[in-house]
Design a protein around this motif. Structure first.
Motif, PDB file in Angstrom:
ATOM      1  N   ASP A  45     -13.466   6.648   4.130  1.00  0.00           N
ATOM      2  CA  ASP A  45     -14.050   5.039   4.040  1.00  0.00           C
ATOM      3  C   ASP A  45     -13.052   4.298   3.081  1.00  0.00           C
ATOM      4  OD1 ASP A  45     -16.465   6.120   5.037  1.00  0.00           O
ATOM      5  OD2 ASP A  45     -17.640   6.277   3.000  1.00  0.00           O
ATOM      6  N   GLY A  46     -12.872   3.239   3.807  1.00  0.00           N
ATOM      7  CA  GLY A  46     -11.911   2.087   3.159  1.00  0.00           C
ATOM      8  C   GLY A  46     -10.545   2.166   3.379  1.00  0.00           C
ATOM      9  N   PHE A  47     -10.286   3.198   4.513  1.00  0.00           N
ATOM     10  CA  PHE A  47      -8.654   3.587   4.316  1.00  0.00           C
ATOM     11  C   PHE A  47      -7.803   2.113   4.785  1.00  0.00           C
ATOM     12  CE2 PHE A  47      -5.508   3.864   7.517  1.00  0.00           C
ATOM     13  CZ  PHE A  47      -4.300   4.688   6.624  1.00  0.00           C
ATOM     14  N   GLU A  48      -8.466   1.311   5.575  1.00  0.00           N
ATOM     15  CA  GLU A  48      -7.562   0.157   6.236  1.00  0.00           C
ATOM     16  C   GLU A  48      -7.466  -0.831   4.930  1.00  0.00           C
ATOM     17  OE1 GLU A  48      -6.130  -0.320   9.083  1.00  0.00           O
ATOM     18  OE2 GLU A  48      -7.001   1.473   9.710  1.00  0.00           O
ATOM     19  N   GLN A  49      -8.391  -1.091   4.288  1.00  0.00           N
ATOM     20  CA  GLN A  49      -8.501  -1.999   3.079  1.00  0.00           C
ATOM     21  C   GLN A  49      -7.651  -1.512   2.015  1.00  0.00           C
ATOM     22  OE1 GLN A  49      -9.659  -5.268   2.925  1.00  0.00           O
ATOM     23  NE2 GLN A  49      -8.271  -5.365   1.370  1.00  0.00           N
ATOM     24  N   ILE A  50      -7.550  -0.195   1.541  1.00  0.00           N
ATOM     25  CA  ILE A  50      -6.877   0.435   0.648  1.00  0.00           C
ATOM     26  C   ILE A  50      -5.319   0.414   1.147  1.00  0.00           C
ATOM     27  CG2 ILE A  50      -6.421   2.577  -0.517  1.00  0.00           C
ATOM     28  CD1 ILE A  50      -9.437   3.020  -0.550  1.00  0.00           C
ATOM     29  N   ASN A  51      -5.152   0.798   2.414  1.00  0.00           N
ATOM     30  CA  ASN A  51      -3.839   0.807   2.957  1.00  0.00           C
ATOM     31  C   ASN A  51      -3.160  -0.791   2.669  1.00  0.00           C
ATOM     32  OD1 ASN A  51      -1.616   2.116   4.257  1.00  0.00           O
ATOM     33  ND2 ASN A  51      -2.400   1.032   6.333  1.00  0.00           N
ATOM     34  N   GLN A  52      -3.817  -1.698   2.996  1.00  0.00           N
ATOM     35  CA  GLN A  52      -3.361  -2.962   2.914  1.00  0.00           C
ATOM     36  C   GLN A  52      -3.287  -3.254   1.537  1.00  0.00           C
ATOM     37  OE1 GLN A  52      -1.886  -4.751   5.187  1.00  0.00           O
ATOM     38  NE2 GLN A  52      -2.344  -2.881   6.469  1.00  0.00           N
ATOM     39  N   ASP A  53      -3.882  -2.940   0.335  1.00  0.00           N
ATOM     40  CA  ASP A  53      -4.163  -3.346  -1.113  1.00  0.00           C
ATOM     41  C   ASP A  53      -3.036  -2.736  -1.585  1.00  0.00           C
ATOM     42  OD1 ASP A  53      -6.429  -4.723  -0.682  1.00  0.00           O
ATOM     43  OD2 ASP A  53      -7.505  -3.114  -1.575  1.00  0.00           O
ATOM     44  N   HIS A  54      -2.376  -1.536  -1.103  1.00  0.00           N
ATOM     45  CA  HIS A  54      -1.339  -0.797  -1.768  1.00  0.00           C
ATOM     46  C   HIS A  54      -0.139  -0.812  -0.703  1.00  0.00           C
ATOM     47  CE1 HIS A  54      -3.567   1.112  -4.883  1.00  0.00           C
ATOM     48  NE2 HIS A  54      -4.588   1.069  -3.987  1.00  0.00           N
ATOM     49  N   GLY A  55       0.595  -1.977  -1.220  1.00  0.00           N
ATOM     50  CA  GLY A  55       1.800  -2.061  -0.526  1.00  0.00           C
ATOM     51  C   GLY A  55       1.846  -2.624   1.046  1.00  0.00           C
ATOM     52  N   HIS A  56       0.827  -3.397   1.248  1.00  0.00           N
ATOM     53  CA  HIS A  56       0.514  -4.023   2.657  1.00  0.00           C
ATOM     54  C   HIS A  56       0.891  -2.942   3.766  1.00  0.00           C
ATOM     55  CE1 HIS A  56      -0.077  -7.536   0.666  1.00  0.00           C
ATOM     56  NE2 HIS A  56       1.130  -7.666   0.244  1.00  0.00           N
ATOM     57  N   GLY A  57       0.244  -1.679   3.549  1.00  0.00           N
ATOM     58  CA  GLY A  57       0.476  -0.902   4.641  1.00  0.00           C
ATOM     59  C   GLY A  57       1.329   0.453   4.369  1.00  0.00           C
ATOM     60  N   ASP A  58       1.934   0.585   3.173  1.00  0.00           N
ATOM     61  CA  ASP A  58       2.632   1.724   2.440  1.00  0.00           C
ATOM     62  C   ASP A  58       2.180   3.107   2.918  1.00  0.00           C
ATOM     63  OD1 ASP A  58       4.550  -0.003   1.822  1.00  0.00           O
ATOM     64  OD2 ASP A  58       4.297   0.672  -0.503  1.00  0.00           O
ATOM     65  N   LEU A  59       0.673   3.357   2.949  1.00  0.00           N
ATOM     66  CA  LEU A  59       0.235   4.587   3.061  1.00  0.00           C
ATOM     67  C   LEU A  59       0.477   4.978   4.767  1.00  0.00           C
ATOM     68  CD1 LEU A  59      -0.873   7.195   2.191  1.00  0.00           C
ATOM     69  CD2 LEU A  59      -3.271   6.099   2.136  1.00  0.00           C
ATOM     70  N   SER A  60       0.200   4.153   5.283  1.00  0.00           N
ATOM     71  CA  SER A  60       0.268   4.252   7.130  1.00  0.00           C
ATOM     72  C   SER A  60       1.597   4.540   7.529  1.00  0.00           C
ATOM     73  CB  SER A  60      -0.596   3.390   7.810  1.00  0.00           C
ATOM     74  OG  SER A  60      -0.043   2.051   7.452  1.00  0.00           O
ATOM     75  N   ALA A  61       2.487   3.607   6.948  1.00  0.00           N
ATOM     76  CA  ALA A  61       3.854   3.692   6.953  1.00  0.00           C
ATOM     77  C   ALA A  61       4.499   4.928   6.518  1.00  0.00           C
ATOM     78  CB  ALA A  61       4.743   2.479   6.601  1.00  0.00           C
ATOM     79  N   ALA A  62       4.022   5.434   5.354  1.00  0.00           N
ATOM     80  CA  ALA A  62       4.690   6.834   4.759  1.00  0.00           C
ATOM     81  C   ALA A  62       4.196   7.969   5.693  1.00  0.00           C
ATOM     82  CB  ALA A  62       4.294   6.996   3.435  1.00  0.00           C
ATOM     83  N   LEU A  63       2.946   7.796   6.315  1.00  0.00           N
ATOM     84  CA  LEU A  63       2.325   8.752   6.962  1.00  0.00           C
ATOM     85  C   LEU A  63       3.260   9.040   8.317  1.00  0.00           C
ATOM     86  CD1 LEU A  63      -1.373   8.478   6.682  1.00  0.00           C
ATOM     87  CD2 LEU A  63      -0.094  10.269   5.725  1.00  0.00           C
ATOM     88  N   ARG A  64       3.641   7.881   8.789  1.00  0.00           N
ATOM     89  CA  ARG A  64       4.514   7.948  10.238  1.00  0.00           C
ATOM     90  C   ARG A  64       5.874   8.465   9.662  1.00  0.00           C
ATOM     91  NH1 ARG A  64       1.889   3.099  10.692  1.00  0.00           N
ATOM     92  NH2 ARG A  64       3.692   1.790  10.071  1.00  0.00           N
TER      93      ARG A  64
END
Length: 144
Positions: A105-124
């Motif tokens: 829940d809230g992945f998209e917002q949290i991803n943007q709140d922390h480094g503007h997408g750092d989590l999804s970029a780090a996962l890639r």
């Protein structure tokens, strides 16, 4: 934490009891934070890959942000992962953890709140790291 080697039906003076206690202590050490060197093997390798072997040249700041994002994913999302991202050893295992993160829940917002997408970029990036390791292993096997 549950103890996988519980001493069912053994008295404290039984010879097996000491071995079971030793195994329980070892299990707690290696599965917890008391033995960080085990958990840091992939982290160190991933950092090295980002700095030296990636197709893209990552800045030192980006390397630190990606490592932090992967370490903080559980905390940021308020979930408990089945396996820490940097403890995954295969693409298949990673895909399961990635799904847990992206379905939180809230992945998209949290991803943007922390480094503007750092989590999804780090996962890639971590997926590319695992994939490159798998290809390196295949190349070594073919060369034997």
């Amino acid at each position: 934490m549950s103890k996988p080697f519980s001493a069912v039906g053994l008295s404290s003076d039984a010879p097996k009891y000491k071995l079971i206690n030793d195994l329980e202590s070892l299990w707690e050490r290696i599965s917890g934070d008391e033995c960080p060197e085990i958990h840091n093997i992939n982290e160190d390798a991933f950092e090295d890959w980002l700095r030296n072997n990636a197709e893209k040249s990552y800045t030192e700041n980006t390397v630190k942000r990606y490592i932090r994002a992967l370490k903080k994913a559980e905390e940021w999302l308020g979930i408990r992962l089945s396996v820490q991202v940097m403890d995954t050893l295969s693409v298949e295992q990673f895909r399961g953890v990635e799904s847990e993160i992206k379905n939180a829940d809230g992945f998209e917002q949290i991803n943007q709140d922390h480094g503007h997408g750092d989590l999804s970029a780090a996962l890639r990036a971590y997926l590319k790291f695992l994939d490159s390791n798998a290809k390196d292993d295949e190349d070594e096997e073919e060369g034997e």
